[in-house]
Write a protein that holds these residues in place. Structure first.
Motif, PDB file in Angstrom:
ATOM      1  N   GLY A 246      21.380 -68.240  27.983  1.00  0.00           N
ATOM      2  CA  GLY A 246      21.455 -69.694  27.879  1.00  0.00           C
ATOM      3  C   GLY A 246      20.220 -70.300  27.256  1.00  0.00           C
ATOM      4  N   LEU A 247      19.043 -69.818  27.658  1.00  0.00           N
ATOM      5  CA  LEU A 247      17.800 -70.355  27.098  1.00  0.00           C
ATOM      6  C   LEU A 247      17.648 -69.995  25.621  1.00  0.00           C
ATOM      7  CD1 LEU A 247      15.311 -69.643  30.035  1.00  0.00           C
ATOM      8  CD2 LEU A 247      16.330 -71.837  29.394  1.00  0.00           C
ATOM      9  N   LEU A 248      17.979 -68.748  25.279  1.00  0.00           N
ATOM     10  CA  LEU A 248      17.854 -68.327  23.887  1.00  0.00           C
ATOM     11  C   LEU A 248      18.876 -68.988  22.983  1.00  0.00           C
ATOM     12  CD1 LEU A 248      17.137 -64.516  24.414  1.00  0.00           C
ATOM     13  CD2 LEU A 248      15.553 -66.231  23.530  1.00  0.00           C
ATOM     14  N   ALA A 249      19.948 -69.542  23.560  1.00  0.00           N
ATOM     15  CA  ALA A 249      20.943 -70.243  22.751  1.00  0.00           C
ATOM     16  C   ALA A 249      20.374 -71.510  22.128  1.00  0.00           C
ATOM     17  CB  ALA A 249      22.169 -70.581  23.593  1.00  0.00           C
ATOM     18  N   PHE A 250      19.222 -71.978  22.627  1.00  0.00           N
ATOM     19  CA  PHE A 250      18.576 -73.147  22.019  1.00  0.00           C
ATOM     20  C   PHE A 250      18.087 -72.822  20.611  1.00  0.00           C
ATOM     21  CE2 PHE A 250      15.079 -76.058  21.169  1.00  0.00           C
ATOM     22  CZ  PHE A 250      15.647 -77.275  21.537  1.00  0.00           C
ATOM     23  N   ILE A 251      17.847 -71.517  20.352  1.00  0.00           N
ATOM     24  CA  ILE A 251      17.384 -71.077  19.040  1.00  0.00           C
ATOM     25  C   ILE A 251      18.554 -70.396  18.341  1.00  0.00           C
ATOM     26  CG2 ILE A 251      15.648 -69.761  17.794  1.00  0.00           C
ATOM     27  CD1 ILE A 251      13.963 -69.765  20.322  1.00  0.00           C
ATOM     28  N   VAL A 254      18.677 -66.398  15.760  1.00  0.00           N
ATOM     29  CA  VAL A 254      17.701 -65.463  16.321  1.00  0.00           C
ATOM     30  C   VAL A 254      17.930 -65.262  17.814  1.00  0.00           C
ATOM     31  CG1 VAL A 254      15.240 -65.045  16.703  1.00  0.00           C
ATOM     32  CG2 VAL A 254      16.022 -66.066  14.552  1.00  0.00           C
ATOM     33  N   GLY A 255      18.140 -66.347  18.539  1.00  0.00           N
ATOM     34  CA  GLY A 255      18.349 -66.241  19.986  1.00  0.00           C
ATOM     35  C   GLY A 255      19.573 -65.422  20.334  1.00  0.00           C
ATOM     36  N   ALA A 256      20.649 -65.575  19.562  1.00  0.00           N
ATOM     37  CA  ALA A 256      21.874 -64.828  19.836  1.00  0.00           C
ATOM     38  C   ALA A 256      21.663 -63.328  19.643  1.00  0.00           C
ATOM     39  CB  ALA A 256      22.999 -65.326  18.929  1.00  0.00           C
ATOM     40  N   VAL A 257      20.928 -62.956  18.597  1.00  0.00           N
ATOM     41  CA  VAL A 257      20.666 -61.531  18.340  1.00  0.00           C
ATOM     42  C   VAL A 257      19.820 -60.927  19.454  1.00  0.00           C
ATOM     43  CG1 VAL A 257      19.546 -59.914  16.768  1.00  0.00           C
ATOM     44  CG2 VAL A 257      20.903 -61.803  15.853  1.00  0.00           C
ATOM     45  N   VAL A 258      18.770 -61.641  19.861  1.00  0.00           N
ATOM     46  CA  VAL A 258      17.892 -61.125  20.913  1.00  0.00           C
ATOM     47  C   VAL A 258      18.653 -60.969  22.225  1.00  0.00           C
ATOM     48  CG1 VAL A 258      15.824 -61.609  22.281  1.00  0.00           C
ATOM     49  CG2 VAL A 258      15.827 -62.074  19.830  1.00  0.00           C
ATOM     50  N   SER A 259      19.434 -61.975  22.616  1.00  0.00           N
ATOM     51  CA  SER A 259      20.193 -61.881  23.866  1.00  0.00           C
ATOM     52  C   SER A 259      21.224 -60.761  23.800  1.00  0.00           C
ATOM     53  CB  SER A 259      20.878 -63.219  24.162  1.00  0.00           C
ATOM     54  OG  SER A 259      21.819 -63.542  23.144  1.00  0.00           O
ATOM     55  N   GLY A 260      21.852 -60.558  22.638  1.00  0.00           N
ATOM     56  CA  GLY A 260      22.815 -59.468  22.503  1.00  0.00           C
ATOM     57  C   GLY A 260      22.173 -58.100  22.663  1.00  0.00           C
ATOM     58  N   LEU A 283      30.311 -60.443  21.895  1.00  0.00           N
ATOM     59  CA  LEU A 283      31.134 -60.844  20.754  1.00  0.00           C
ATOM     60  C   LEU A 283      32.055 -61.999  21.117  1.00  0.00           C
ATOM     61  CD1 LEU A 283      32.070 -57.367  19.215  1.00  0.00           C
ATOM     62  CD2 LEU A 283      30.396 -59.028  18.375  1.00  0.00           C
ATOM     63  N   VAL A 284      32.670 -61.936  22.302  1.00  0.00           N
ATOM     64  CA  VAL A 284      33.577 -63.008  22.718  1.00  0.00           C
ATOM     65  C   VAL A 284      32.818 -64.327  22.877  1.00  0.00           C
ATOM     66  CG1 VAL A 284      35.046 -63.823  24.594  1.00  0.00           C
ATOM     67  CG2 VAL A 284      35.261 -61.480  23.780  1.00  0.00           C
ATOM     68  N   VAL A 285      31.676 -64.268  23.553  1.00  0.00           N
ATOM     69  CA  VAL A 285      30.909 -65.494  23.795  1.00  0.00           C
ATOM     70  C   VAL A 285      30.416 -66.089  22.481  1.00  0.00           C
ATOM     71  CG1 VAL A 285      28.783 -66.395  24.812  1.00  0.00           C
ATOM     72  CG2 VAL A 285      30.223 -64.853  26.132  1.00  0.00           C
TER      73      VAL A 285
END
Length: 367
Positions: A246-251, A254-260, A283-285
């Motif tokens: 959730g926090l990385l979704a602000f970016i 880049v945030g999506a790749v790191v969280s994945g 992938l779904v999210v």
């Protein structure tokens, strides 16, 4: 002595008599001024980004107060206080009520990630890739310079908290009296530019509120769905991964790749099936957020090209660290709004000039 000059002794020794030289001197002075302004902006970049971060935070507060005003018809100051109290209450809930579980998970998280990374390197080595630890470190340093900046910035906890505190204070002050600061800036402009500036400020504020609303919706959606889906399958550290996602979704990007990557590495601790499940959740999210949530918000706000945003994130992340990475997206949005406003203003001025010429021709024909 020039006989045509009515005041032969009124010129200063530094006066440039040649009109062409005067024109070139003025143009050179303008370029010098531009260079000085650019140099000052680069020198003060960190402070300017903190101020812009305060404006972004003010947009979030203002947007929440406006939404609250639709159901709670009270004074603006009270609505802002309610929004701030709700925000602080949420942070307090995360720290105090969920803190024990998340702290335990956070303590185990680095060791788990390191162990899974070592297993991944060993698997690659067993298949002929021959990747040593030194080579991996060098590769990561070269290909993820922005992430390195992010890691170093997170390491400076005291500086990070100080920056966040300054951003929060500036944002609260701006949110309480936004018109005061708009009028202050407009007062410093020429009379003919004030109306255009106020219109531009209104457009920027509107776009920033919508952009931040969409960002917060995406953060909330990704965090909750990730936590629920991972916890349903029994993935370790589901709560921590949900909060980080959730926090990385602000970016964006880049945030999506790191969280994945974090989800997959944690999933590997439970075997290939859990790792594949984590990949599926990711992938779904991301698909639902990218093709449903983001487009719905983008229709009512600034629609930005993903490649442009990613490029600016890489540049700002390398130059200014985590704060530049986080604020690259809203900064690009504000630049786009400003350029669109300038284009519309130029079109209106051209239309007025065209109408004025047409009226003059009609009057001349009439007379």
């Amino acid at each position: 002595m020039d006989v045509d000059d009515p005041h032969p002794h009124s010129h200063s020794p530094t006066t440039i008599a040649d009109p062409q030289l005067r024109f070139e001197a003025r143009r050179a002075l303008v370029w010098v001024g531009v260079i000085v302004l650019v140099g000052t902006a680069i020198y003060m970049a960190q402070a300017l980004l903190v101020i812009f971060g305060g404006m972004v935070f003010a947009a979030i507060i203002d947007g929440g107060a406006r939404l609250l005003g639709r159901v709670l018809p009270v004074a603006r100051g009270i609505r802002i206080a309610v929004v701030l109290l709700l925000g602080f209450a949420f942070v307090g809930w995360v720290v105090y009520f969920a803190g024990s579980q998340i702290t335990t998970q956070a303590a185990e998280f680095p060791a788990l990630i390191q162990a899974q990374a070592a297993k991944a390197i060993a698997w690659l080595n067993s298949h002929g890739f021959a990747l040593g630890s030194d080579r991996i470190a060098d590769l990561v340093e070269k290909t993820a310079g922005g992430v390195g900046q992010l890691t170093r910035a997170v390491g400076g906890i005291i500086g990070g908290f100080t920056t966040a505190f300054l951003i929060a204070i500036i944002g609260i002050y701006i949110a309480l009296e936004p018109r005061l600061y708009e009028r202050g800036v407009a007062w410093m402009l020429p009379d003919g530019e004030r109306e255009s500036f106020l219109e531009l400020a209104g457009s920027m504020a509107f776009a920033l509120r919508r952009l931040m609303f969409g960002r917060l919706v995406g953060m909330l959606f990704e965090g909750i769905i990730t936590w629920a889906a991972l916890a349903l399958y029994g993935v370790p550290m589901a709560a921590l991964l949900g909060i980080l996602t959730g926090l990385l979704a602000f970016i964006p990007n880049v945030g999506a790749v790191v969280s994945g990557l974090l989800m997959v590495l944690v999933g590997l601790s439970g075997g290939p099936d859990m790792a594949l499940y984590c990949v599926g959740v990711y992938l779904v999210v991301q698909t639902f957020d990218g093709y449903v949530v983001v487009p719905m918000i983008a229709k009512k706000t600034v629609d930005l090209a993903p490649a442009l945003v990613l490029g600016m994130q890489l540049i700002f992340g390398i130059l200014f660290g985590i704060i530049g990475l986080a604020l690259a997206d809203p900064l690009v949005a504000m630049i786009k709004v400003m350029l669109e406003h300038r284009s519309k203003q130029a079109a209106r001025d051209a239309e007025k000039e065209s109408n004025g010429d047409s009226d003059g021709q009609v009057r001349e024909t009439t007379y």
